[in-house]
Every structure is written in structure tokens, then in C-alpha cells.
Design a protein around this motif. Structure first.
Motif, mmCIF file in Angstrom:
data_model
loop_
_atom_site.group_PDB
_atom_site.id
_atom_site.type_symbol
_atom_site.label_atom_id
_atom_site.label_comp_id
_atom_site.label_asym_id
_atom_site.label_seq_id
_atom_site.Cartn_x
_atom_site.Cartn_y
_atom_site.Cartn_z
ATOM 1 N N THR A 1 -5.151 13.547 -2.920
ATOM 2 C CA THR A 1 -4.501 14.752 -3.392
ATOM 3 C C THR A 1 -5.293 15.881 -4.400
ATOM 4 O OG1 THR A 1 -2.561 15.585 -4.456
ATOM 5 C CG2 THR A 1 -3.562 13.603 -5.316
ATOM 6 N N PHE A 2 -4.969 17.107 -4.218
ATOM 7 C CA PHE A 2 -5.563 18.026 -4.891
ATOM 8 C C PHE A 2 -4.471 18.346 -6.230
ATOM 9 C CE2 PHE A 2 -7.864 19.292 -0.793
ATOM 10 C CZ PHE A 2 -9.032 19.507 -1.492
ATOM 11 N N GLY A 3 -3.633 17.482 -6.290
ATOM 12 C CA GLY A 3 -2.841 17.863 -7.644
ATOM 13 C C GLY A 3 -1.195 18.252 -7.093
ATOM 14 N N GLY A 4 -0.652 18.572 -8.177
ATOM 15 C CA GLY A 4 0.855 19.139 -7.948
ATOM 16 C C GLY A 4 1.440 19.353 -9.354
ATOM 17 N N ARG A 5 2.919 18.894 -9.235
ATOM 18 C CA ARG A 5 3.450 19.315 -10.419
ATOM 19 C C ARG A 5 3.062 18.312 -11.563
ATOM 20 N NH1 ARG A 5 8.805 21.886 -9.603
ATOM 21 N NH2 ARG A 5 9.094 21.168 -11.705
ATOM 22 N N VAL A 6 2.989 18.703 -12.739
ATOM 23 C CA VAL A 6 2.493 17.798 -13.985
ATOM 24 C C VAL A 6 3.624 17.035 -14.296
ATOM 25 C CG1 VAL A 6 2.110 17.798 -16.356
ATOM 26 C CG2 VAL A 6 1.358 19.746 -14.936
ATOM 27 N N ASP A 7 5.069 17.287 -14.050
ATOM 28 C CA ASP A 7 6.237 16.641 -14.674
ATOM 29 C C ASP A 7 6.394 15.321 -13.400
ATOM 30 O OD1 ASP A 7 6.832 18.361 -12.586
ATOM 31 O OD2 ASP A 7 8.836 18.860 -13.411
ATOM 32 N N ALA A 8 5.862 15.735 -12.330
ATOM 33 C CA ALA A 8 6.029 14.412 -11.134
ATOM 34 C C ALA A 8 5.105 13.369 -11.527
ATOM 35 C CB ALA A 8 5.876 15.231 -9.708
ATOM 36 N N THR B 1 12.719 19.936 -2.590
ATOM 37 C CA THR B 1 12.191 20.356 -3.777
ATOM 38 C C THR B 1 10.806 21.148 -3.796
ATOM 39 O OG1 THR B 1 11.186 18.084 -3.880
ATOM 40 C CG2 THR B 1 13.149 18.294 -5.158
ATOM 41 N N ASN B 2 10.485 21.341 -2.361
ATOM 42 C CA ASN B 2 9.464 22.338 -2.258
ATOM 43 C C ASN B 2 9.916 23.761 -2.615
ATOM 44 O OD1 ASN B 2 7.830 24.478 -0.351
ATOM 45 N ND2 ASN B 2 6.456 22.716 -0.269
ATOM 46 N N PRO B 3 8.888 24.338 -3.566
ATOM 47 C CA PRO B 3 9.198 25.714 -4.144
ATOM 48 C C PRO B 3 9.670 26.735 -3.070
ATOM 49 C CG PRO B 3 7.476 24.990 -5.262
ATOM 50 C CD PRO B 3 7.750 24.003 -3.860
ATOM 51 N N ILE B 4 8.789 26.939 -1.932
ATOM 52 C CA ILE B 4 8.940 27.742 -0.803
ATOM 53 C C ILE B 4 10.239 27.631 -0.136
ATOM 54 C CG2 ILE B 4 8.310 28.782 1.325
ATOM 55 C CD1 ILE B 4 5.386 28.051 0.101
ATOM 56 N N VAL B 5 10.414 26.156 0.474
ATOM 57 C CA VAL B 5 11.839 25.837 0.791
ATOM 58 C C VAL B 5 13.019 26.376 -0.199
ATOM 59 C CG1 VAL B 5 13.022 24.022 1.748
ATOM 60 C CG2 VAL B 5 10.566 24.100 2.384
ATOM 61 N N ALA B 6 12.872 25.976 -1.245
ATOM 62 C CA ALA B 6 13.940 26.087 -2.407
ATOM 63 C C ALA B 6 14.186 27.562 -2.423
ATOM 64 C CB ALA B 6 13.549 25.747 -3.926
ATOM 65 N N SER B 7 13.220 28.385 -2.399
ATOM 66 C CA SER B 7 13.448 30.001 -2.503
ATOM 67 C C SER B 7 14.078 30.527 -1.166
ATOM 68 C CB SER B 7 12.046 30.599 -2.483
ATOM 69 O OG SER B 7 11.533 30.183 -3.550
ATOM 70 N N LEU B 8 13.650 29.887 0.093
ATOM 71 C CA LEU B 8 14.280 30.442 1.424
ATOM 72 C C LEU B 8 15.887 29.917 1.353
ATOM 73 C CD1 LEU B 8 11.450 29.428 3.741
ATOM 74 C CD2 LEU B 8 12.206 31.664 3.193
ATOM 75 N N LEU B 9 16.044 28.734 0.811
ATOM 76 C CA LEU B 9 17.475 28.197 1.056
ATOM 77 C C LEU B 9 18.354 29.061 -0.150
ATOM 78 C CD1 LEU B 9 17.001 24.371 0.852
ATOM 79 C CD2 LEU B 9 17.993 25.880 2.660
ATOM 80 N N LEU B 10 17.902 29.558 -1.371
ATOM 81 C CA LEU B 10 18.729 30.390 -2.064
ATOM 82 C C LEU B 10 18.926 31.661 -1.407
ATOM 83 C CD1 LEU B 10 19.626 30.750 -5.052
ATOM 84 C CD2 LEU B 10 17.167 31.748 -5.813
ATOM 85 N N VAL C 1 1.032 -1.201 0.096
ATOM 86 C CA VAL C 1 -0.023 -0.100 -0.015
ATOM 87 C C VAL C 1 0.881 1.124 0.006
ATOM 88 C CG1 VAL C 1 -1.743 1.312 1.274
ATOM 89 C CG2 VAL C 1 -1.797 -1.195 1.184
ATOM 90 N N VAL C 2 0.714 2.068 -0.808
ATOM 91 C CA VAL C 2 1.424 3.261 -1.183
ATOM 92 C C VAL C 2 0.702 4.604 -0.833
ATOM 93 C CG1 VAL C 2 3.135 4.554 -2.883
ATOM 94 C CG2 VAL C 2 2.643 2.038 -2.950
ATOM 95 N N PRO C 3 0.927 5.529 0.190
ATOM 96 C CA PRO C 3 0.216 6.675 0.269
ATOM 97 C C PRO C 3 0.463 7.768 -0.774
ATOM 98 C CG PRO C 3 1.790 6.369 1.964
ATOM 99 C CD PRO C 3 1.923 5.322 1.138
ATOM 100 N N ILE C 4 -0.368 8.263 -1.454
ATOM 101 C CA ILE C 4 -0.382 9.420 -2.312
ATOM 102 C C ILE C 4 -1.073 10.506 -1.668
ATOM 103 C CG2 ILE C 4 -0.453 10.116 -4.783
ATOM 104 C CD1 ILE C 4 1.698 7.865 -4.440
ATOM 105 N N GLU C 5 -0.475 11.373 -0.990
ATOM 106 C CA GLU C 5 -1.231 12.428 -0.109
ATOM 107 C C GLU C 5 -0.499 13.883 -0.252
ATOM 108 O OE1 GLU C 5 -1.001 10.764 3.576
ATOM 109 O OE2 GLU C 5 -2.915 9.339 3.272
ATOM 110 N N GLY C 6 -1.278 14.850 -0.188
ATOM 111 C CA GLY C 6 -0.779 16.053 -0.123
ATOM 112 C C GLY C 6 -0.441 16.580 -1.711
ATOM 113 N N MET C 7 0.765 17.362 -1.704
ATOM 114 C CA MET C 7 1.060 18.033 -2.973
ATOM 115 C C MET C 7 1.837 16.672 -3.910
ATOM 116 S SD MET C 7 3.457 21.241 -3.913
ATOM 117 C CE MET C 7 3.827 21.692 -5.280
ATOM 118 N N ILE C 8 1.540 16.484 -5.083
ATOM 119 C CA ILE C 8 2.354 15.834 -5.916
ATOM 120 C C ILE C 8 3.655 16.675 -6.360
ATOM 121 C CG2 ILE C 8 2.530 14.428 -8.019
ATOM 122 C CD1 ILE C 8 0.336 13.596 -6.034
ATOM 123 N N ASP C 9 4.865 16.110 -5.839
ATOM 124 C CA ASP C 9 6.094 16.863 -6.293
ATOM 125 C C ASP C 9 6.956 15.990 -6.692
ATOM 126 O OD1 ASP C 9 7.100 15.508 -3.786
ATOM 127 O OD2 ASP C 9 6.420 17.173 -2.349
#
Length: 468
Positions: A79-86, A248-257, A43-51
């Protein structure tokens, strides 16, 4: 007589055989029968944002399930969705797996979640479930959600629509229904009119053949599929996959930048290799490394970002003024990071949003660096940290020429930015000067604080410093 003796002997033989059979029968019946091996279900959980960090997790579980000889892999989707490429990466992994996969929609599979569900062998939905696409929204100036009449340009719609259609065709589902989940121009009689995106409820999905069964729990699902006695093994992300999803979360990546840029700017202004540089490089390594692992960043993006930082460093600390090198450097950093943060099928709105986040991150880092430089330049501890070495005659250095000593205490105005070296106009004469640790713009009134060797050190005049 011999004949009668033989007959009696045979009778005793039969009696003896019956006695032996009666004694041994209970033991034979009591022998346990080897139990058949229980089927294995992952059983594989697919929850939250698709990243992009989710795709390696699903691929790992599918490989482990195949190695275990699993009979079934259940995707527990909400899930409500997320990245298309993921979603495309997970979809490819599901279509390429030889295992039987089941998408258990509990309670929703929207947008990217719908693509993942369509890639499974079977779809099982809980009561009150939905599958399809939600209407994209944008955030207004006041923070309220506003509906977008045209969410994504035709190029992106065409790509994602064909991904949905191809996935439905591969699993024997109605491709028109799959397309209607993406493209508002697709109309289906008695189901969806043109101009609206398709989202199906559990009853509608069952009626249209998109979903195969209804179940409200994993146990009910397994019972319906004939795996009630299965060895169920629920999988979770390990620490590395969890860290990858975070990076790979966009917000975390921006803060690290922001942290990385600030650390490097501080390091360029302090002697040696210290804590700011180490923290800055570590932050940038985490951003680029995380995206490199999920195949979003290649050597091209890494090289572009490195060149960008080099040009910005030259512009800030070597080249006077702010011109072509600084602009090109900032554009290179933004371009390299944007290429790494957006993926295949990203819309222009997603690209613009990523550029905005990166621009704010860089601007915040530069502003913070300027504030810290000014604060450190006015404090004794800060001056020891900055690139400033006093060449006092008492310490054995060459004393200042007699003419340079005449500048001490005189005031003037900078004619170029001091970073830290530049020029100032003192009593109508153009003089080479060095700032007292603070980065000064052109046109700032300064006073000669000291003369060390052949260096004329100036600082902001007290009269102008009060307005800072």
C-alpha cells in the motif's frame, strides 16, 4: 525330578512368550501414531488505499483468528498509505491482540502502511521492498504533481510522529527511525539528514533492525518462521465490509451527497412522496450510515446535516430571496459532512480538500435541480409532476374575481423571486402572482398565462424565454 520338571516348564513358558511377542510385534509397530494438529495461520491482505472500511475487516479477522486458536496472523501489505485514523485503528487492534502478528511487506508499506507494519510483532520484507513515508505532493493547475515544501502543519506532524514513536517502542524497535518516517526535522547519523522523510529499503530495514527477516513469498515466510506445514487460511472482506469500504471512499461519498441533495430538491417540488425523495434519502442514508458504522459520524453530525437541509429548504421554497437561512444551512451541511468525512490527525489540507469536494457536490446538485425545474416547467409531463394544480371553474372551483380576469394576457416584471409565489409589477401595480412551475428571479419579464380562482399564474414572457 520335580526340580527338573519345573525347569522344563519355565523353559516352555519363555518360548511361548517369545513366540507371542514375535507374532504381535508387527501389529504393534503398524499401529498409527496420532498426528499432531497443524498450526493455523491466517493471512490478511492489506492492499490499496487504507480507509476506514478496512479497520473493521482487520478487527474481525483478528477476533476470528483468536477464536480458532491460530498460531500466527500474517498481514500481506502492499500500500501507498491512506487515512491516518484508519491506520491508527488497525494499529490499536494489532497492539491489543494476544496473537503473534507478522507484517509481510510485499512490496511497499508507505505512510499509513508503515504504521500498521510497525505495530506487528515481526516484520518480514520482500526483495525490493520499502517502508516509510513518501514525500506528499499536490496537484497543480495543469494536473502535474508538485512537491509541497511544507506538507502538513506542526500539529498534525506532532500527533502522527508520536503515534509512530509509541508503536515502535511497544514493539522494541528504534523510535527515532519511526519518527524520521514522519517528521523531516528528525536527523539520524549516517541514515537520514534533516529536511527529508525517511524511507527504508529491505536491506536498510534489516540492517537497522526495523525488519526481522527477508522472504519473497508467504510460503518462504512461513518456512523461515517454522510454520511450513501450517494450515494457511487466507481471509477476504465479506460483502458488507466491501460495501463499507466503497461507501467511505471520498469520491463515492461526494457523488452520493450530490444525488441525495438533488433528489430532495426535486421531491420538494413534486406532490406526495415519490421516487426522487426516496432516492435522495437513500443516498444520504448510505453516506451517513457508512460513516456512522466506522465511528466517523455521530449524532452531532447527523443533527447538523438535518438542520442544514431544513434551513436550505426553507430558504428555497418559503423565504423570498436568498439570505441568512440559506447561507447558514449550506454551512451546516458542509460542516456536518466534513466532520464525518475527515478523521483524527487530518491536516488542514485534508479538511480543505474535503470541503472542496462537498462544495462541488452541493453546487452540482443545485445547478442540476435548477436545470431540471426549468425543463419540467416548460413541458406538459413536467408540469404534472411539479406542485401545480389548476383550479379551473369548469372543474367546479370558484371562478376568478372579475377584476383578476382583467390581468389575463398582460405583461409585467417580477419584483421578487417566484418560488413559486411572489410579486410582480403589472402596469405599475404590485400584484400577487404564482409562476407557471418555473422558478423565476426578480426582474424577469412575465406574462399572465391564466387566472385560476384567486391565483394569477404567470410565465416567462416569450420574448425573454428565447434567450434561456
Amino acid at each position: 525330578m520335580p526340580t527338573r520338571a519345573c525347569a522344563v516348564g519355565r523353559s516352555w513358558s519363555i518360548v511361548a512368550a517369545l513366540v507371542i511377542l514375535l507374532v504381535a510385534a508387527p501389529r504393534l509397530v503398524a499401529q498409527p501414531v496420532a498426528a499432531a494438529p497443524r498450526p493455523i495461520v491466517h493471512v490478511v491482505p492489506i492492499e490499496g488505499m487504507i480507509d476506514m472500511g478496512l479497520a473493521p475487516f482487520v478487527e474481525r479477522v483478528l477476533a476470528a483468528a483468536a477464536a480458532d486458536g491460530a498460531a500466527l496472523v500474517v498481514l500481506d501489505i502492499n500500500t501507498f498509505g491512506g487515512r491516518v485514523d484508519a491506520a491508527v485503528a488497525i494499529r490499536d487492534a494489532l497492539l491489543g491482540s494476544p496473537l503473534r502478528t507478522v507484517a509481510f511487506i510485499n512490496r511497499r508499506a508507505i505512510s499509513a502502511g508503515a504504521l500498521i507494519s510497525l505495530a506487528a510483532t515481526d516484520i518480514v520484507m520482500a526483495d525490493g521492498g520499502t517502508i516509510g513515508a513518501a514525500t506528499p505532493v499536490q496537484i497543480g493547475a495543469g494536473g502535474e504533481a508538485q512537491e509541497q515544501p511544507k506538507a502538513i502543519e506542526e500539529k498534525s506532524v506532532s500527533y502522527v510522529r508520536k503515534e509512530f514513536r509509541a508503536t515502535a517502542e511497544a514493539r522494541g524497535r528504534d523510535p527515532r527511525i519511526a519518527e524520521a518516517m514522519v517528521d523531516a526535522d528528525v536527523a539520524i547519523d549516517s541514515l537520514i539528514a534533516a529536511g527529508k522523510l525517511l524511507t527504508l529499503t529491505t536491506d536498510e530495514a534489516l540492517a537497522r533492525g526495523v525488519a526481522d527477516l527477508r522472504a519473497n513469498s508467504i510460503a518462504a515466510l512461513l518456512d523461515s518462521l517454522g510454520f511450513a506445514d501450517a494450515d494457511t487460511r487466507r481471509q477476504d472482506t465479506n460483502w458488507g465490509e466491501a460495501l463499507l469500504r466503497l461507501l467511505t471512499n471520498p469520491i463515492v461519498a461526494s457523488l452520493l451527497l450530490s444525488v441525495g441533495t438533488l433528489g430532495i430538491l426535486l421531491e420538494l417540488r413534486t406532490p406526495g412522496v415519490g421516487l426522487p425523495g426516496a432516492v435522495g434519502l437513500a443516498a444520504l442514508a448510505l453516506v451517513l450510515g457508512g460513516h456512522y458504522v466506522v465511528a466517523l459520524v455521530g449524532w452531532e453530525e447527523l443533527l447538523l446535516v438535518a438542520v442544514g437541509f431544513l434551513l436550505v429548504g426553507l430558504e428555497v421554497f418559503v423565504i423570498p430571496g436568498f439570505g441568512v437561512a440559506g447561507v447558514v444551512g449550506i454551512l451546516a451541511i458542509l460542516g456536518g459532512m466534513t466532520m464525518g468525512l475527515v478523521g483524527v490527525g487530518a491536516s488542514s489540507a485534508a479538511v480543505v480538500g474535503t470541503l472542496s469536494r462537498l462544495g462541488l457536490a452541493l453546487a452540482g446538485a443545485i445547478i442540476a435541480a435548477v436545470i431540471l425545474f426549468r425543463m419540467l416547467g416548460t413541458r406538459k409531463v413536467g408540469r404534472r409532476l411539479l406542485l401545480e394544480t389548476a383550479l379551473d371553474a369548469e372543474a367546479g372551483y370558484a371562478s376568478a374575481p372579475e377584476r383578476d380576469k382583467t390581468w389575463l394576457g398582460r405583461t409585467g416584471r417580477t419584483t421578487s423571486p417566484l418560488r413559486p409565489a411572489g410579486y410582480a409589477d403589472i402596469d405599475g401595480e404590485r400584484v400577487d402572482v404564482v409562476s407557471d412551475g418555473e422558478m423565476l428571479d426578480a426582474g424577469v419579464e412575465v406574462i399572465v398565462a391564466r387566472v385560476d380562482g384567486n391565483r394569477i399564474v404567470v410565465r416567462r414572457h416569450h420574448a425573454t424565454q428565447e434567450g434561456v
